[in-house]
Design a protein around this motif. Structure first.
Motif, mmCIF file in Angstrom:
data_model
loop_
_atom_site.group_PDB
_atom_site.id
_atom_site.type_symbol
_atom_site.label_atom_id
_atom_site.label_comp_id
_atom_site.label_asym_id
_atom_site.label_seq_id
_atom_site.Cartn_x
_atom_site.Cartn_y
_atom_site.Cartn_z
ATOM 1 N N LYS A 75 -15.604 10.810 2.305
ATOM 2 C CA LYS A 75 -14.762 9.957 1.464
ATOM 3 C C LYS A 75 -13.292 9.921 1.869
ATOM 4 O O LYS A 75 -12.472 9.328 1.170
ATOM 5 N N GLY A 76 -12.945 10.531 3.001
ATOM 6 C CA GLY A 76 -11.549 10.598 3.396
ATOM 7 C C GLY A 76 -10.902 9.249 3.606
ATOM 8 O O GLY A 76 -9.743 9.029 3.229
ATOM 9 N N ALA A 77 -11.643 8.320 4.243
ATOM 10 C CA ALA A 77 -11.053 7.008 4.524
ATOM 11 C C ALA A 77 -10.689 6.283 3.236
ATOM 12 O O ALA A 77 -9.610 5.676 3.127
ATOM 13 N N GLN A 78 -11.590 6.332 2.239
ATOM 14 C CA GLN A 78 -11.301 5.686 0.961
ATOM 15 C C GLN A 78 -10.125 6.363 0.256
ATOM 16 O O GLN A 78 -9.271 5.692 -0.334
ATOM 17 N N LEU A 79 -10.081 7.696 0.328
ATOM 18 C CA LEU A 79 -8.977 8.413 -0.310
ATOM 19 C C LEU A 79 -7.647 8.073 0.349
ATOM 20 O O LEU A 79 -6.639 7.849 -0.334
ATOM 21 N N ASP A 80 -7.632 8.045 1.672
ATOM 22 C CA ASP A 80 -6.380 7.743 2.371
ATOM 23 C C ASP A 80 -5.862 6.364 2.024
ATOM 24 O O ASP A 80 -4.643 6.126 2.030
ATOM 25 N N ASN A 81 -6.774 5.426 1.745
ATOM 26 C CA ASN A 81 -6.342 4.079 1.363
ATOM 27 C C ASN A 81 -5.510 4.095 0.086
ATOM 28 O O ASN A 81 -4.645 3.233 -0.115
ATOM 29 N N ILE A 82 -5.782 5.071 -0.795
ATOM 30 C CA ILE A 82 -4.986 5.180 -2.018
ATOM 31 C C ILE A 82 -3.516 5.356 -1.665
ATOM 32 O O ILE A 82 -2.633 4.688 -2.215
ATOM 33 N N VAL A 83 -3.239 6.253 -0.720
ATOM 34 C CA VAL A 83 -1.856 6.535 -0.337
ATOM 35 C C VAL A 83 -1.285 5.410 0.519
ATOM 36 O O VAL A 83 -0.128 5.000 0.337
ATOM 37 N N SER A 84 -2.088 4.886 1.440
ATOM 38 C CA SER A 84 -1.619 3.784 2.296
ATOM 39 C C SER A 84 -1.192 2.590 1.457
ATOM 40 O O SER A 84 -0.109 2.012 1.661
ATOM 41 N N ASP A 85 -2.045 2.205 0.516
ATOM 42 C CA ASP A 85 -1.746 1.037 -0.324
ATOM 43 C C ASP A 85 -0.519 1.290 -1.185
ATOM 44 O O ASP A 85 0.335 0.403 -1.346
ATOM 45 N N ALA A 86 -0.428 2.505 -1.734
ATOM 46 C CA ALA A 86 0.708 2.808 -2.606
ATOM 47 C C ALA A 86 2.019 2.804 -1.818
ATOM 48 O O ALA A 86 3.058 2.356 -2.330
ATOM 49 N N ARG A 87 1.989 3.314 -0.587
ATOM 50 C CA ARG A 87 3.211 3.295 0.220
ATOM 51 C C ARG A 87 3.683 1.862 0.445
ATOM 52 O O ARG A 87 4.880 1.558 0.286
ATOM 53 N N LEU A 88 2.758 0.986 0.832
ATOM 54 C CA LEU A 88 3.140 -0.407 1.065
ATOM 55 C C LEU A 88 3.658 -1.063 -0.216
ATOM 56 O O LEU A 88 4.623 -1.836 -0.185
#
Length: 512
Positions: free
Chosen positions: A460-473
């Motif tokens: 599930k790492g890729a989905q979790l990382d998207n949380i931070v990626s999206d929030a940063r943008l």
């Protein structure tokens, strides 16, 4: 149906079982248990339009050097991962395989015993003994080396700047993150192109195709600010860099560049394939990427203005952060690895035979074949560098060489010829680039968790990382505030991130 990490992991488990089982039943390539291998079969990708022809001149010369017949199954790079999964699940496994990364399939097969453990044996072979232990560790699986990594430039980070704009405004190349902001402001507000119109941006950033910690300009800046590179140590524990105060400081810096209008307005939508265009067209003046991009842009200016092209592009390396220290952002230092399946190489005697073959394939003469080609056919040596011969026959060989380079490891160092550039100016720039890369290596900040494979992250790492990626943008764009960004980081932790941190640190303790 799209393949999720869970379905990939399940398929990998089946492939691992099939590959290990095949090791008990497949026939030995040389016809006898423990016998030396007369033929080395290899699976490798090719990046050009066509693979090398079977029995081409490069292959013949490599066979003469190694004393082995070489049979390569060339696979288009675009479909290589699918072909790898099929190969690992079948019974026609080669002697040597190029593996392009630590995918779930590779990890499952490796940990199931499908490939030889090379951790303690590579040092017996001078051309397979790494000059960068940090890179070999990063290429391992939880500390075990299952493949000879294919070395790439460890230090590539560059700040590329419009030299003519610097000269017009009387500015110097940036050395610090503060300098970068000052130049970005001037390139936006001080009419660097002299047309009297407010139509330029300082920093050019594209919509990045990868997520968090995928070497985007935003990720590079986080390293400059002292946040680490991917994972970093804090209070004796490995943690993701986005959980540090330095990462938040870097994001605030990045947001200030955007809020002040010093970044191209379409940074969230600009196609990365068009990244050079605003720089070349005079719409923006700074790119944070890799040194080779500067060379590409110089060629664009050379085609447009061959008499004055040297006036438009300058570049430097990593920048000093706000703490006054250099934290240089490296690559992983490798692009996949060569593995040796146990189903074809049955004994340690055979393993050493194959490693001797690969050691010879990494020798200076072989590196020249794999990276430059054949002297007098597609290149000549001028001042110790390879100058290309410009004929259709030479170009055809050079295209073939680009595929053979996929078998190059170069872990003990690149000893083939560097390219001879077309002009003295371009040669000077190339040599300065190499000097900058070497100097930055002293300050390289490697991902401290790179060797480790967390089971939870695989799932599930890729989905979790998207949380931070999206929030940063979203934070950079002003769509959410700092509290919401921090809430997203906490959501990463509670949704499985804390378990990933625990697993990474357990692996780190076991391998310390």
């Amino acid at each position: 149906m799209p393949r999720t990490p869970r379905t990939l992991a399940a398929a990998a488990t089946l492939a691992a079982a099939a590959l290990v089982a095949s090791g008990c039943s497949s026939s030995d390539a040389a016809g006898g248990e423990g016998a030396a291998l007369d033929t080395i079969s290899i699976q490798a990708p090719f990046l050009g339009a066509q693979p090398p022809q079977q029995g081409d001149e490069v292959e013949k010369r490599l066979e003469e050097m190694t004393g082995k017949q070489i049979e390569v199954t060339w696979v288009p790079n675009s479909s290589y991962e699918d072909k790898t999964n099929v190969t690992l699940a079948g019974d026609q496994v080669p002697t040597v395989m190029v593996i392009q990364g630590k995918t779930p399939g590779f990890v499952k097969n490796a940990e199931a015993g499908a490939f030889w453990d090379l951790t303690d044996i590579l040092s017996d072979y001078p051309n397979l003994t790494t000059e960068n232990p940090e890179v070999q560790e990063a290429a391992s699986v939880n500390g075990t080396v299952y493949g000879i990594y294919r070395a790439r430039d460890v230090m590539r980070t560059s700040v590329i700047v419009r030299k003519d704009w610097l000269d017009k405004l009387g500015l110097q190349m940036p050395k610090t993150t503060e300098d970068l902001a000052n130049v970005a402001r001037a390139f936006t507000e001080d009419d660097p192109d002299g047309n009297g119109v407010d139509d330029t941006s300082g920093l050019i950033v594209p919509k990045w195709p990868g997520g968090i910690n995928s070497n985007s300009p935003w990720d590079v800046m986080a390293t400059w600010f002292g946040a680490g590179n991917g994972w970093t140590e804090r209070d004796g524990e490995l943690v993701p860099n986005f959980t540090t105060s330095e990462w938040l400081e870097a994001v605030d810096y990045e947001k200030s560049l955007i809020d002040n209008g010093w970044v191209n307005p379409d940074y969230a939508t600009l196609d990365s394939a068009s990244w050079n265009d605003p720089f070349f067209q005079g719409k923006g003046g700074i790119i944070v990427d890799v040194h080779s991009r500067a060379e590409v842009i110089r060629k664009l200016f050379k085609q447009q203005d061959p008499e004055n092209f040297q006036n438009f592009v300058d570049s430097t390396g990593n920048l000093v952060g706000p703490d006054g220290e250099m934290h240089a952002h490296p690559t992983t230092g490798y692009s996949g690895f060569l593995v040796i399946p146990k189903s074809q190489v049955r004994t340690e005697e055979q393993l050493r035979d194959v490693l001797q073959f690969l050691d010879t394939m990494a020798s200076k003469d072989a590196q020249i074949l794999e990276n430059n080609g054949i002297e007098g056919v597609n290149f000549t040596v001028v001042d110790g560098k390879a100058e290309a011969i410009d004929t259709p026959e030479a170009q055809a060989l050079t295209e073939s060489v680009q595929s053979w380079a996929q078998l190059g490891t170069n872990v003990a160092g690149y000893v083939a010829y560097d390219p001879k550039m077309a002009t003295e100016y371009e040669q000077t720039e190339y040599d300065e680039r190499r000097a900058i890369e070497a100097a930055d290596m002293e300050y390289a900040v490697f991902d401290e968790a790179a060797p480790y494979v967390s089971e939870t992250y695989v799932l599930k790492g890729a989905q979790l990382d998207n949380i931070v990626s999206d929030a940063r943008l979203q934070y950079l764009a002003g769509q959410i505030d700092k509290a919401a960004l921090q809430d997203a980081i906490e959501r990463w932790r509670t949704s499985g991130g804390d378990q990933i941190i625990a697993e990474i640190n357990q692996l780190d303790q076991e391998n310390s």
